[in-house]
Design a protein around this motif. Structure first.
Motif, PDB file in Angstrom:
ATOM      1  N   MET A  69       0.781  -1.236   0.000  1.00  0.00           N
ATOM      2  CA  MET A  69       0.000   0.000   0.000  1.00  0.00           C
ATOM      3  C   MET A  69       0.815   1.289   0.000  1.00  0.00           C
ATOM      4  O   MET A  69       0.268   2.364  -0.244  1.00  0.00           O
ATOM      5  CB  MET A  69      -0.930   0.022   1.225  1.00  0.00           C
ATOM      6  CG  MET A  69      -1.939  -1.099   1.251  1.00  0.00           C
ATOM      7  SD  MET A  69      -3.015  -1.132  -0.193  1.00  0.00           S
ATOM      8  CE  MET A  69      -3.916   0.379   0.029  1.00  0.00           C
ATOM      9  N   GLY A  70       2.102   1.211   0.300  1.00  0.00           N
ATOM     10  CA  GLY A  70       2.805   2.486   0.502  1.00  0.00           C
ATOM     11  C   GLY A  70       3.742   2.837  -0.610  1.00  0.00           C
ATOM     12  O   GLY A  70       3.986   2.028  -1.503  1.00  0.00           O
ATOM     13  N   SER A  71       4.275   4.057  -0.520  1.00  0.00           N
ATOM     14  CA  SER A  71       3.988   5.081   0.469  1.00  0.00           C
ATOM     15  C   SER A  71       4.199   6.451  -0.157  1.00  0.00           C
ATOM     16  O   SER A  71       4.325   6.561  -1.372  1.00  0.00           O
ATOM     17  CB  SER A  71       4.883   4.921   1.700  1.00  0.00           C
ATOM     18  OG  SER A  71       6.252   4.886   1.304  1.00  0.00           O
ATOM     19  N   GLY A  72       4.253   7.521   0.668  1.00  0.00           N
ATOM     20  CA  GLY A  72       4.205   8.880   0.156  1.00  0.00           C
ATOM     21  C   GLY A  72       5.547   9.570   0.007  1.00  0.00           C
ATOM     22  O   GLY A  72       6.603   9.037   0.333  1.00  0.00           O
ATOM     23  N   GLY A 131       1.955   7.999   5.019  1.00  0.00           N
ATOM     24  CA  GLY A 131       1.731   9.313   4.428  1.00  0.00           C
ATOM     25  C   GLY A 131       2.565  10.401   5.061  1.00  0.00           C
ATOM     26  O   GLY A 131       3.143  10.229   6.135  1.00  0.00           O
ATOM     27  N   VAL A 132       2.596  11.575   4.396  1.00  0.00           N
ATOM     28  CA  VAL A 132       3.341  12.722   4.900  1.00  0.00           C
ATOM     29  C   VAL A 132       2.586  14.000   4.562  1.00  0.00           C
ATOM     30  O   VAL A 132       1.947  14.096   3.512  1.00  0.00           O
ATOM     31  CB  VAL A 132       4.768  12.763   4.307  1.00  0.00           C
ATOM     32  CG1 VAL A 132       4.745  12.818   2.786  1.00  0.00           C
ATOM     33  CG2 VAL A 132       5.576  13.925   4.885  1.00  0.00           C
ATOM     34  N   ALA A 133       2.610  14.945   5.484  1.00  0.00           N
ATOM     35  CA  ALA A 133       2.053  16.273   5.258  1.00  0.00           C
ATOM     36  C   ALA A 133       3.069  17.312   5.689  1.00  0.00           C
ATOM     37  O   ALA A 133       3.874  17.082   6.604  1.00  0.00           O
ATOM     38  CB  ALA A 133       0.745  16.460   6.025  1.00  0.00           C
ATOM     39  N   VAL A 134       3.039  18.461   5.031  1.00  0.00           N
ATOM     40  CA  VAL A 134       3.958  19.561   5.294  1.00  0.00           C
ATOM     41  C   VAL A 134       3.178  20.734   5.877  1.00  0.00           C
ATOM     42  O   VAL A 134       2.123  21.117   5.353  1.00  0.00           O
ATOM     43  CB  VAL A 134       4.665  20.000   3.993  1.00  0.00           C
ATOM     44  CG1 VAL A 134       5.455  21.280   4.205  1.00  0.00           C
ATOM     45  CG2 VAL A 134       5.564  18.891   3.472  1.00  0.00           C
ATOM     46  N   ALA A 180      -3.196   6.916   7.102  1.00  0.00           N
ATOM     47  CA  ALA A 180      -3.003   7.012   5.649  1.00  0.00           C
ATOM     48  C   ALA A 180      -2.636   8.451   5.303  1.00  0.00           C
ATOM     49  O   ALA A 180      -1.679   8.994   5.819  1.00  0.00           O
ATOM     50  CB  ALA A 180      -4.259   6.533   4.927  1.00  0.00           C
ATOM     51  N   SER A 181      -3.385   9.090   4.417  1.00  0.00           N
ATOM     52  CA  SER A 181      -3.103  10.478   4.065  1.00  0.00           C
ATOM     53  C   SER A 181      -3.478  11.406   5.219  1.00  0.00           C
ATOM     54  O   SER A 181      -4.351  11.090   6.041  1.00  0.00           O
ATOM     55  CB  SER A 181      -3.879  10.871   2.813  1.00  0.00           C
ATOM     56  OG  SER A 181      -3.455  10.131   1.685  1.00  0.00           O
ATOM     57  N   MET A 514      -1.205  10.095  -0.073  1.00  0.00           N
ATOM     58  CA  MET A 514      -0.229  10.054   1.026  1.00  0.00           C
ATOM     59  C   MET A 514       0.971  10.962   0.793  1.00  0.00           C
ATOM     60  O   MET A 514       2.049  10.720   1.347  1.00  0.00           O
ATOM     61  CB  MET A 514       0.243   8.615   1.263  1.00  0.00           C
ATOM     62  CG  MET A 514      -0.874   7.653   1.617  1.00  0.00           C
ATOM     63  SD  MET A 514      -0.246   6.079   2.239  1.00  0.00           S
ATOM     64  CE  MET A 514      -1.753   5.121   2.363  1.00  0.00           C
ATOM     65  N   SER A 515       0.816  12.027   0.005  1.00  0.00           N
ATOM     66  CA  SER A 515       1.953  12.846  -0.404  1.00  0.00           C
ATOM     67  C   SER A 515       1.675  14.331  -0.191  1.00  0.00           C
ATOM     68  O   SER A 515       0.540  14.730   0.079  1.00  0.00           O
ATOM     69  CB  SER A 515       2.303  12.576  -1.874  1.00  0.00           C
ATOM     70  OG  SER A 515       2.693  11.229  -2.054  1.00  0.00           O
ATOM     71  N   ALA A 516       2.721  15.142  -0.338  1.00  0.00           N
ATOM     72  CA  ALA A 516       2.615  16.587  -0.164  1.00  0.00           C
ATOM     73  C   ALA A 516       3.341  17.293  -1.295  1.00  0.00           C
ATOM     74  O   ALA A 516       4.539  17.085  -1.498  1.00  0.00           O
ATOM     75  CB  ALA A 516       3.208  17.006   1.188  1.00  0.00           C
TER      76      ALA A 516
END
Length: 564
Positions: A69-72, A131-134, A180-181, A514-516
């Motif tokens: 499933m991954g990833s970001g 996932g990753v967030a900024v 996840a996201s 799952m990305s930024a």
């Protein structure tokens, strides 16, 4: 998602900002928006750029679901030099193993190359990441990171010297389980970024379910065999701690199987809403009520299900004013044998899935979409759609000959006439790339005004593509500095006005899978040689006009502070 299915290797991947005060009037009479011939040119520059990240997915014959499933990945400027850097999320062993893989941080050297600066950065920790967030949760001008894993969330504070500090416990961050996201947003508009965290299913290594349709060969189970789970919302309290308001805000009660998240202003009221792509259950649309609570309007708005009323395998998601009517549309990447959804806003509060009618339905019927972005990749002023694909089962072609594990990305060029052109052939590099696509983010890494993109593959090499598709089209990039609003300006609506033409963009977190993506505006202008004005509505409600901004450069717009 419907799974059938061995593990085979995936194919590998063979200027400073100006302040508003320095703006120069370069206005000329604008012509009609140009429509130059599209150059099929996204060039693979992974090796020459020095990117050597390989996703670790811990794949075994047990077919534990996170393996596939991954990833970001994130494009973000962690060192403040106005060039976006890269952060890749890695998996980790799901059982006893001497392996200690980590996520990886690459610094942009501003010459087309990147350097791996992970060691000693504080980001060199081992976890099965997703996932990753900024965001900048302290409003100190430095971009921080939030990361989901299979067993909770991690929050990293940017120390400003190339190092990050894990402040998860100190800041009160929780939301256990398979995340996840996720997305930063200022949902209460107090000037500090809060955090929305989506969760996939209730799962642990010990509760993983073994599946084998033929009773012999193991496959990854569908999420339908696992219980759904609620999402989380954490309120930022003055940049010093977070408090869990998932229940009070009306978020946690809706049990889903979330993979993609995008923040949007669904009803253009200035309050940030959240759309969630769910896997095998209806999608959610959490509408901000402006009083600290959200209402769920997925069904009422028409974006929960397909036109036939079926739940689909939603993965990636993005939103934007695609048809330039001033209203936000939503695109969701779905499982194979399910078209990518194009939810067009047709009247106040309602969406219709026009994927088949606009030309993106049939070409996406047999692909399996993960990363999904709505961006103006050719800078003609119209938002395009780019989807990266890849199956879940490495041996899917054995049981279903019409499908493949590695799949080509798909580029849909917005023709500005209510239709998209599906660009066939070598759109991605000199030959078509077949990828096991997952995470997908955009950013202008060489600062030439064209949005480049990066793709992560499951269990294989990441791929960086340079955009050479913009031709002679003009553009403007706008970096925001919030004063009353959050420092990044998440939640800001920007309108570029050229004569009778209005191009609307929103700066939001989340997006894709799952990305930024890089948190600045890139606005394509096509053949226009000047912009009459930029109109900004900040999250604070402050409205600002920037007259006659220069084009083909990046500018910085600072929010006016009425208290000064």
């Amino acid at each position: 998602m419907l799974l059938m299915g061995l593990v085979v290797p995936a194919a590998g991947c063979s200027g400073s900002a100006d302040s508003v005060e320095s703006l120069i009037d370069r206005r000329r009479d604008p012509p009609e928006l140009a429509d130059p011939e599209f150059k099929h040119a996204f060039v693979d520059v992974t090796r020459e750029a020095g990117i050597d990240f390989v996703h670790y997915n811990a794949a075994t014959e047990r077919r534990l679901l996170p393996e596939t499933m991954g990833s970001g990945v994130a494009f973000f400027d962690f060192d403040g030099d106005n060039y976006p850097d890269l952060f890749f999320i890695s998996g980790a062993p799901l059982g006893p193993s001497p392996d200690r893989p980590t996520s990886r941080l690459y610094r942009n050297l501003r010459n087309g190359r990147f350097a791996d600066v992970t060691e000693g950065s504080g980001l060199d920790e081992t976890y099965f990441g997703m996932g990753v967030a900024v965001g900048d949760f302290e409003n100190d001008g430095r971009l921080d990171l939030a990361v989901t894993t299979t067993d909770g969330v991690r929050l990293y504070r940017n120390l400003g010297d190339g190092r990050f500090e894990n402040v998860t416990r100190r800041m009160g961050m929780g939301c256990p389980g398979w995340g996840a996201s996720l997305a930063f947003l200022d949902y209460d508009r107090d000037g500090y970024l809060d955090l929305f965290i989506s969760r996939y299913i209730e799962w642990t290594v010990d509760t993983d379910i073994a599946c084998s349709p033929d009773g012999v060969n193991p496959t990854y189970c569908t999420p339908e065999v696992y219980p759904g789970i609620g999402n989380c919302l954490y309120r930022n309290v003055d940049g010093v701690r977070f408090e869990d308001l998932s229940d009070e805000a009306g978020i946690s009660q809706w049990l889903g199987k979330a993979l993609g998240v995008v923040v949007l202003d669904y009803n253009d009221d200035g309050w940030p809403d959240v759309a969630v792509a769910n896997d095998t259950v209806g999608n959610f649309l959490f509408v901000n009520q402006g009083d600290g609570t959200f209402g769920e309007f997925g069904v009422d708005s028409g974006m929960a299900y397909s036109e036939s009323g079926a739940a689909r395998g939603g993965m990636g998601i993005d939103a934007g004013d695609i048809d330039r009517d001033g209203a936000v549309d939503i695109v969701i990447g779905n499982f194979s044998q399910e078209m990518v959804a194009f939810f067009r806003s047709v009247e106040s509060g309602y969406f219709i899935d026009d994927a088949a009618q606009v030309g993106i339905g049939l070409p996406t019927l047999m692909t399996l979409a993960f990363g999904t972005l709505v961006e103006d990749f050719d800078n003609d002023g119209w938002l395009d759609i780019l989807v990266v694909n890849g199956h879940i089962e490495p041996e899917i072609s054995v049981t279903r000959r019409a499908q493949a594990y590695r799949q080509a990305p798909q580029f849909f060029r917005n023709l500005g006439e209510g239709r998209f052109a599906s660009l066939e052939g070598p759109v991605i590099g000199p030959v078509e790339k077949l990828l096991v696509g997952r995470g997908f983010a955009s950013g202008d890494f060489n600062r030439n005004g064209a949005l480049d993109f990066v793709v992560t593959q499951n269990g294989a090499e990441a791929c960086l593509f340079r955009n050479e598709s913009t031709g002679d089209n003009n553009w403007i990039q706008v970096k925001l500095e919030g004063t009353v609003s959050n420092s990044i300006g998440y939640g800001t609506r920007l309108r570029a006005i050229v004569g009778d033409t209005m191009i609307t963009r929103y700066l939001v977190s989340g997006r894709s899978y799952m990305s930024a993506s890089e948190p600045i505006f890139t606005v394509g202008l096509g053949g226009f040689t000047s912009v009459d004005r930029l109109e900004l509505r900040w999250p604070s409600g402050i409205e600002q006009t920037v007259p006659n901004p220069p084009i083909n450069r990046i500018i910085t717009v600072r929010e006016p502070d009425p208290s000064r």
